[in-house]
Structures are given as structure tokens and as C-alpha cells.
Scaffold this motif. Structure first.
Motif, PDB file in Angstrom:
ATOM      1  N   ALA A 242      -4.892  -1.124   8.817  1.00 40.73           N
ATOM      2  CA  ALA A 242      -3.570  -1.324   8.225  1.00 40.73           C
ATOM      3  C   ALA A 242      -2.814  -2.407   8.966  1.00 40.73           C
ATOM      4  O   ALA A 242      -2.904  -2.516  10.201  1.00 40.73           O
ATOM      5  CB  ALA A 242      -2.775  -0.017   8.253  1.00 40.73           C
ATOM      6  N   GLU A 243      -2.061  -3.200   8.196  1.00 37.10           N
ATOM      7  CA  GLU A 243      -1.275  -4.290   8.757  1.00 37.10           C
ATOM      8  C   GLU A 243       0.157  -4.236   8.229  1.00 37.10           C
ATOM      9  O   GLU A 243       0.375  -3.995   7.042  1.00 37.10           O
ATOM     10  CB  GLU A 243      -1.888  -5.652   8.377  1.00 37.10           C
ATOM     11  CG  GLU A 243      -3.310  -5.862   8.864  1.00 37.10           C
ATOM     12  CD  GLU A 243      -3.407  -6.089  10.360  1.00 37.10           C
ATOM     13  OE1 GLU A 243      -2.347  -6.379  10.974  1.00 37.10           O
ATOM     14  OE2 GLU A 243      -4.519  -5.982  10.908  1.00 37.10           O
ATOM     15  N   HIS A 244       1.104  -4.470   9.130  1.00 36.03           N
ATOM     16  CA  HIS A 244       2.521  -4.499   8.746  1.00 36.03           C
ATOM     17  C   HIS A 244       2.905  -5.945   8.474  1.00 36.03           C
ATOM     18  O   HIS A 244       3.018  -6.758   9.407  1.00 36.03           O
ATOM     19  CB  HIS A 244       3.370  -3.905   9.866  1.00 36.03           C
ATOM     20  CG  HIS A 244       4.840  -3.982   9.599  1.00 36.03           C
ATOM     21  ND1 HIS A 244       5.760  -4.384  10.561  1.00 36.03           N
ATOM     22  CD2 HIS A 244       5.555  -3.735   8.476  1.00 36.03           C
ATOM     23  CE1 HIS A 244       6.970  -4.357  10.039  1.00 36.03           C
ATOM     24  NE2 HIS A 244       6.869  -3.973   8.777  1.00 36.03           N
TER      25      HIS A 244
ATOM     26  N   CYS B 223       0.800  -1.234   0.000  1.00 40.93           N
ATOM     27  CA  CYS B 223       0.000   0.000   0.000  1.00 40.93           C
ATOM     28  C   CYS B 223       0.825   1.273   0.000  1.00 40.93           C
ATOM     29  O   CYS B 223       0.299   2.351  -0.307  1.00 40.93           O
ATOM     30  CB  CYS B 223      -0.963  -0.003   1.177  1.00 40.93           C
ATOM     31  SG  CYS B 223      -0.180   0.160   2.800  1.00 40.93           S
TER      32      CYS B 223
ATOM     33  N   ARG C  12      -1.536   4.265   9.225  1.00 41.70           N
ATOM     34  CA  ARG C  12      -2.331   4.169  10.462  1.00 41.70           C
ATOM     35  C   ARG C  12      -2.656   5.559  11.011  1.00 41.70           C
ATOM     36  O   ARG C  12      -3.763   5.798  11.499  1.00 41.70           O
ATOM     37  CB  ARG C  12      -1.569   3.346  11.492  1.00 41.70           C
ATOM     38  CG  ARG C  12      -1.570   1.845  11.195  1.00 41.70           C
ATOM     39  CD  ARG C  12      -0.671   1.079  12.139  1.00 41.70           C
ATOM     40  NE  ARG C  12      -0.793  -0.369  11.942  1.00 41.70           N
ATOM     41  CZ  ARG C  12       0.086  -1.257  12.361  1.00 41.70           C
ATOM     42  NH1 ARG C  12       1.172  -0.851  13.018  1.00 41.70           N
ATOM     43  NH2 ARG C  12      -0.096  -2.544  12.133  1.00 41.70           N
TER      44      ARG C  12
ATOM     45  N   LYS D 251       5.888   3.207   6.320  1.00 36.23           N
ATOM     46  CA  LYS D 251       4.714   3.457   5.478  1.00 36.23           C
ATOM     47  C   LYS D 251       3.434   3.081   6.207  1.00 36.23           C
ATOM     48  O   LYS D 251       2.443   3.821   6.174  1.00 36.23           O
ATOM     49  CB  LYS D 251       4.851   2.709   4.156  1.00 36.23           C
ATOM     50  CG  LYS D 251       5.987   3.246   3.291  1.00 36.23           C
ATOM     51  CD  LYS D 251       6.194   2.418   2.039  1.00 36.23           C
ATOM     52  CE  LYS D 251       7.357   2.983   1.218  1.00 36.23           C
ATOM     53  NZ  LYS D 251       7.634   2.156   0.013  1.00 36.23           N
ATOM     54  N   ILE D 252       3.446   1.940   6.889  1.00 31.01           N
ATOM     55  CA  ILE D 252       2.273   1.531   7.651  1.00 31.01           C
ATOM     56  C   ILE D 252       2.033   2.483   8.819  1.00 31.01           C
ATOM     57  O   ILE D 252       0.881   2.770   9.178  1.00 31.01           O
ATOM     58  CB  ILE D 252       2.433   0.081   8.135  1.00 31.01           C
ATOM     59  CG1 ILE D 252       2.206  -0.872   6.966  1.00 31.01           C
ATOM     60  CG2 ILE D 252       1.484  -0.250   9.272  1.00 31.01           C
ATOM     61  CD1 ILE D 252       0.820  -0.812   6.348  1.00 31.01           C
ATOM     62  N   THR D 253       3.100   3.006   9.421  1.00 26.91           N
ATOM     63  CA  THR D 253       2.941   3.984  10.499  1.00 26.91           C
ATOM     64  C   THR D 253       2.199   5.209   9.994  1.00 26.91           C
ATOM     65  O   THR D 253       1.277   5.727  10.649  1.00 26.91           O
ATOM     66  CB  THR D 253       4.316   4.395  11.060  1.00 26.91           C
ATOM     67  OG1 THR D 253       4.978   3.232  11.573  1.00 26.91           O
ATOM     68  CG2 THR D 253       4.170   5.432  12.164  1.00 26.91           C
TER      69      THR D 253
ATOM     70  N   VAL E 205      -1.968  -3.270   3.473  1.00 27.05           N
ATOM     71  CA  VAL E 205      -0.825  -4.063   3.953  1.00 27.05           C
ATOM     72  C   VAL E 205       0.450  -3.598   3.268  1.00 27.05           C
ATOM     73  O   VAL E 205       0.469  -3.363   2.039  1.00 27.05           O
ATOM     74  CB  VAL E 205      -1.050  -5.568   3.673  1.00 27.05           C
ATOM     75  CG1 VAL E 205       0.171  -6.377   4.094  1.00 27.05           C
ATOM     76  CG2 VAL E 205      -2.289  -6.071   4.391  1.00 27.05           C
ATOM     77  N   ASP E 206       1.517  -3.468   4.043  1.00 36.13           N
ATOM     78  CA  ASP E 206       2.829  -3.143   3.480  1.00 36.13           C
ATOM     79  C   ASP E 206       3.912  -3.716   4.381  1.00 36.13           C
ATOM     80  O   ASP E 206       3.723  -3.840   5.596  1.00 36.13           O
ATOM     81  CB  ASP E 206       3.019  -1.629   3.337  1.00 36.13           C
ATOM     82  CG  ASP E 206       4.103  -1.274   2.314  1.00 36.13           C
ATOM     83  OD1 ASP E 206       3.748  -0.918   1.170  1.00 36.13           O
ATOM     84  OD2 ASP E 206       5.300  -1.364   2.649  1.00 36.13           O
TER      85      ASP E 206
END
Length: 223
Positions: free
Chosen positions: A127-129, A74, A114, A109-111, A103-104
Motif C-alpha cells: 500500500a502507498e499513500h 483503494c 497496511r 484508509k492506507i493505515t 494507493v489512496d
């Protein structure tokens, strides 16, 4: 920025209501702020992000299938967050709201994603890491989408375990990737390859819908 968003949304056939325009502009402002330190996108000015990021993302909306959407690789949340913002109400003919999971594998990037979800108060996104190859879900997804993520064969191999029966993989591409289409893994086919136009952007864009090849029933052996 708001005027450019209104015009682009109208050209895409989307309602340019003030709440949506304000939230999309808020997302771009947040992306521009974080981009100064985290280098999330090579485009620096939020205004310049409207066609290549927001409007480009929204070209995928007519191709979404079902209620559960997974956005793999993402990055800065494109197209997942713009799509989730436009899908904040029930889908036509349903009482349900589409839900987007982004998801990334890159933590920064996920931070950001979120934080954007929290600040925009997006109730239909999470969002998922994780690496997509390692990601698992209790419920599979109706549409798994990517944008400039990987080749079509690699996309299929990495994400096929997450597609629900009757679901699809949706790839957002620039130029038509003829070689990739010729090399799809066994069991998959391109159901449609559609050129799309992004308002304000003079560049080729294609959206490719990938589905599982129907399994032919075994023929009965003659007695």
C-alpha cells in the motif's frame, strides 16, 4: 458469514477452500472493527458486507490482465485485498504470483489497508499513500483498476501514466455510464463493457476495460 462466502464464491466460479473463506472472513471482521472508529464504510455489520464488498470485488477477477496490478483510490482495500487473497498462488500457465499495489490519498484508509495486509500476511500486496496523479512507479502496471473512484475521463487522465504498453485500465461501475463512455479522452477506447452479476446483490454492475487506441502508421507520401 463463512457459509455466505462459500455460496457466493461458488456462484462466481471460484474455489471456496477453507483457507480463502477464513481469510476473507478475517478481513471483514477487521474492517468491521476498524469501521467503528474510522468510518471506512457505511455498512456496519461484517455479514452485510459480503455481497456488496467481497463478492462485488471478486467479479473483477476474470478481467485482470498481467502480473502487476495497481488499485487506485483503494479506500478500505476493495477490491484490491479480496483480489489479492484469491490470487495468492501462481496464475495459470505461470510460476509468478500476481502482485497488487493499493494507493489512496487518505492516510487513515492506507493505515487500515497496511494493517489488513500485515494481519492477513498478504505477501502479494502493498500500500502507498499518494494522490494517483502524483504517484510514480519504476515498473508500470499491466492492469490499473478502480471501483467507484472517478468518472472514466478523470480515471484515464489521472492514471494513464501508470499503464504499461499493452496494459489496461479497468473500471468497476454500477449503472452503464453512457455519457462517460462518449467522452473518453483522445487516445483511449473501451475495449469491452461487460455487465456482471453479484451474488446476493440486486443492482446493476458493469466492468469497463479501457485500452489505448492503436496508432496508425504514417502513410508514405507518393514520390
Amino acid at each position: 458469514m463463512e457459509a455466505l462466502l462459500r455460496q457466493g464464491l461458488s456462484e462466481l466460479g471460484l474455489r471456496a477452500d477453507e483457507e480463502l473463506v477464513t481469510r476473507l472472513a478475517g478481513f471483514l471482521s477487521l474492517l468491521g472493527k476498524w469501521n467503528q472508529a474510522w468510518n471506512l464504510t457505511s455498512i456496519r455489520a461484517p455479514l452485510d458486507m459480503v455481497p456488496p464488498h467481497i463478492l462485488d470485488s471478486l467479479t473483477a477477477r476474470p478481467f485482470l490482465l498481467g502480473q502487476r496490478i495497481l488499485h487506485v483510490g483503494c479506500g478500505a482495500g476493495l477490491p484490491g485485498i479480496p483480489l489479492a487473497l484469491t490470487e495468492s498462488g501462481p496464475t495459470p500457465g505461470s510460476t509468478q504470483v500476481r502482485h497488487f499495489t493499493l494507493v489512496d490519498a487518505t492516510l487513515k484508509k492506507i493505515t487500515f489497508v497496511r494493517q489488513a495486509i500485515a494481519e492477513l500476511q498478504l505477501k502479494n500486496a502493498g500500500a502507498e499513500h499518494a494522490r494517483i496523479e502524483d504517484y510514480s512507479a519504476v515498473l508500470l502496471y499491466d492492469t490499473v483498476i478502480c471501483r467507484a473512484f472517478a468518472s472514466l475521463p478523470d480515471f484515464i487522465r489521472g492514471a494513464e501514466h501508470l499503464v504499461a504498453p499493452g496494459g489496461q485500465l479497468l473500471a468497476m461501475k454500477g449503472k452503464l455510464p453512457a455519457d462517460e463512455l462518449d467522452g473518453l479522452p483522445e487516445g483511449w477506447r473501451a475495449a469491452a463493457v461487460t455487465p456482471v452479476r453479484v451474488p446476493g446483490l440486486d443492482a446493476e454492475r458493469h466492468i469497463i476495460q479501457l485500452v489505448r487506441t492503436p496508432v496508425e502508421p504514417a502513410r508514405a507520401e507518393p514520390a
